[in-house]
Design a protein around this motif. Sequence first.
Motif, short mmCIF file in Angstrom:
data_model
loop_
_atom_site.label_atom_id
_atom_site.label_comp_id
_atom_site.label_asym_id
_atom_site.label_seq_id
_atom_site.Cartn_x
_atom_site.Cartn_y
_atom_site.Cartn_z
N LEU A 92 91.71 -27.16 5.85
CA LEU A 92 92.33 -27.37 6.51
C LEU A 92 92.48 -29.36 7.55
N GLU A 93 91.73 -30.05 6.71
CA GLU A 93 91.74 -31.30 7.73
C GLU A 93 93.00 -32.14 6.50
N ALA A 94 93.68 -31.60 5.74
CA ALA A 94 94.44 -33.12 4.84
C ALA A 94 94.80 -33.34 5.93
N THR A 95 96.25 -34.99 5.59
CA THR A 95 96.88 -35.45 6.28
C THR A 95 97.86 -34.36 6.40
N GLN A 96 99.12 -35.06 7.57
CA GLN A 96 100.04 -34.26 7.15
C GLN A 96 100.74 -34.65 6.23
N THR A 97 100.44 -36.05 5.35
CA THR A 97 101.18 -36.78 4.30
C THR A 97 100.46 -36.01 3.11
N GLU A 98 99.32 -35.43 2.85
CA GLU A 98 98.89 -34.50 2.12
C GLU A 98 99.30 -33.31 2.25
N ARG A 99 99.36 -31.83 3.35
CA ARG A 99 99.67 -31.32 3.96
C ARG A 99 102.21 -31.24 2.89
N ARG A 100 102.64 -32.07 3.07
CA ARG A 100 103.71 -32.23 2.47
C ARG A 100 104.00 -32.05 1.20
N PHE A 101 103.30 -33.00 0.71
CA PHE A 101 103.38 -32.81 -1.18
C PHE A 101 102.72 -31.74 -1.84
N ASP A 102 103.20 -31.10 -2.39
CA ASP A 102 102.69 -29.72 -3.27
C ASP A 102 102.11 -31.03 -5.16
N LEU A 103 100.66 -31.43 -5.62
CA LEU A 103 100.75 -31.58 -6.41
C LEU A 103 100.74 -31.01 -7.96
N VAL A 104 101.04 -31.09 -9.05
CA VAL A 104 101.30 -30.31 -9.93
C VAL A 104 100.38 -31.20 -11.71
N GLU A 105 99.24 -31.08 -11.13
CA GLU A 105 98.92 -31.72 -12.52
C GLU A 105 99.66 -31.26 -14.08
N LEU A 106 100.08 -32.48 -14.97
CA LEU A 106 100.51 -32.23 -15.86
C LEU A 106 99.71 -33.38 -16.79
N ASP A 107 98.72 -32.28 -17.52
CA ASP A 107 97.57 -32.77 -18.70
C ASP A 107 98.20 -33.08 -20.10
N ARG A 108 97.54 -32.73 -20.89
CA ARG A 108 98.03 -33.69 -22.19
C ARG A 108 98.95 -32.97 -22.69
N PHE A 109 99.70 -32.76 -24.25
CA PHE A 109 99.62 -30.92 -25.01
C PHE A 109 98.32 -30.77 -25.86
N ARG A 110 98.07 -29.55 -25.66
CA ARG A 110 97.46 -29.00 -26.27
C ARG A 110 97.90 -28.50 -27.84
N TYR A 111 97.06 -27.74 -28.78
CA TYR A 111 97.78 -27.47 -30.01
C TYR A 111 96.55 -26.69 -30.85
N SER A 112 95.73 -25.66 -29.81
CA SER A 112 95.02 -24.94 -30.11
C SER A 112 95.45 -22.65 -30.11
N THR A 113 96.43 -22.82 -29.46
CA THR A 113 97.03 -21.74 -29.39
C THR A 113 98.37 -22.09 -29.61
N PRO A 114 98.91 -19.84 -29.86
CA PRO A 114 100.58 -20.29 -30.32
C PRO A 114 101.52 -20.59 -29.42
N GLY A 115 100.64 -20.64 -27.80
CA GLY A 115 101.68 -21.02 -26.94
C GLY A 115 101.63 -22.59 -26.58
N GLN A 116 100.43 -22.97 -26.97
CA GLN A 116 100.63 -24.60 -26.48
C GLN A 116 101.05 -25.28 -27.94
N ILE A 117 101.17 -24.58 -29.05
CA ILE A 117 102.16 -25.01 -30.09
C ILE A 117 103.27 -24.92 -29.96
N ALA A 118 104.43 -23.76 -29.49
CA ALA A 118 104.65 -23.55 -29.48
C ALA A 118 106.01 -24.72 -27.98
N ALA A 119 104.86 -25.03 -27.11
CA ALA A 119 105.29 -25.95 -26.04
C ALA A 119 105.58 -27.21 -26.36
N PHE A 120 104.64 -27.68 -27.46
CA PHE A 120 104.92 -28.84 -28.45
C PHE A 120 106.20 -29.41 -29.36
#
Length: 197
Positions: free
Chosen positions: A43-71
């Motif tokens: 609740l203590e986030a600023t008004q600006t912070e509340r108006r944005f949704d943060l989406v974390e985009l990490d590096r590609f991984r290559y360990s599981t079939p799903g990760q390999i397919a995404a790459f």
Amino acid sequence: MNVTLILIGVDILGSGLLRQGRWDPQKRQRVLPPSQHARVHGLEATQTERRFDLVELDRFRYSTPGQIAAFHDHLASLQANLRLLKAPPDMLTGGHMPEYLMRRTDGVVGLLERLIEDGCQEAMDSSKETLDEALLDDIVLSLDAPDRDPQASEVPAIPGHSGPAPAAPETTASGTGWARGRNTTFDDHGPETRTGS
């Protein structure tokens, strides 16, 4: 006014971009409070912070079939937009190339795109007009720039590589001694479409 902003950056929460500042009369500028990562979704986030949704985009991984397919999907998308004149249809996705690209870039999208971009420039300059491991081995990845802050993770760790391949001999036109340049007029009409005759 309805506006959608999509902002991309490193350490957005720590940057102060979304925090509300206060006017400091002594410094005669706005001052941002220290980052409060834990409070962003509370609740203590600023008004600006509340108006944005943060989406974390990490590096590609290559360990599981799903990760390999995404790459592989990402490589196929890159490959579909390259216009090298002698490129095979599976230039980035066939053989051991996906594993090679993962090893060279550790799945970091910025490094991957830099490697492909620099590789394409070399492929055109050398008249090879295709990307392969031997050509990409000559490319040294470097993201050093005065406007990048290594402390803010703007310069990722760059994996080492096996070293440059031997230089290819220069292609010359028949006995004239000058290197033949690339035909830069490449008309891409897209996929062939058939119309009724």
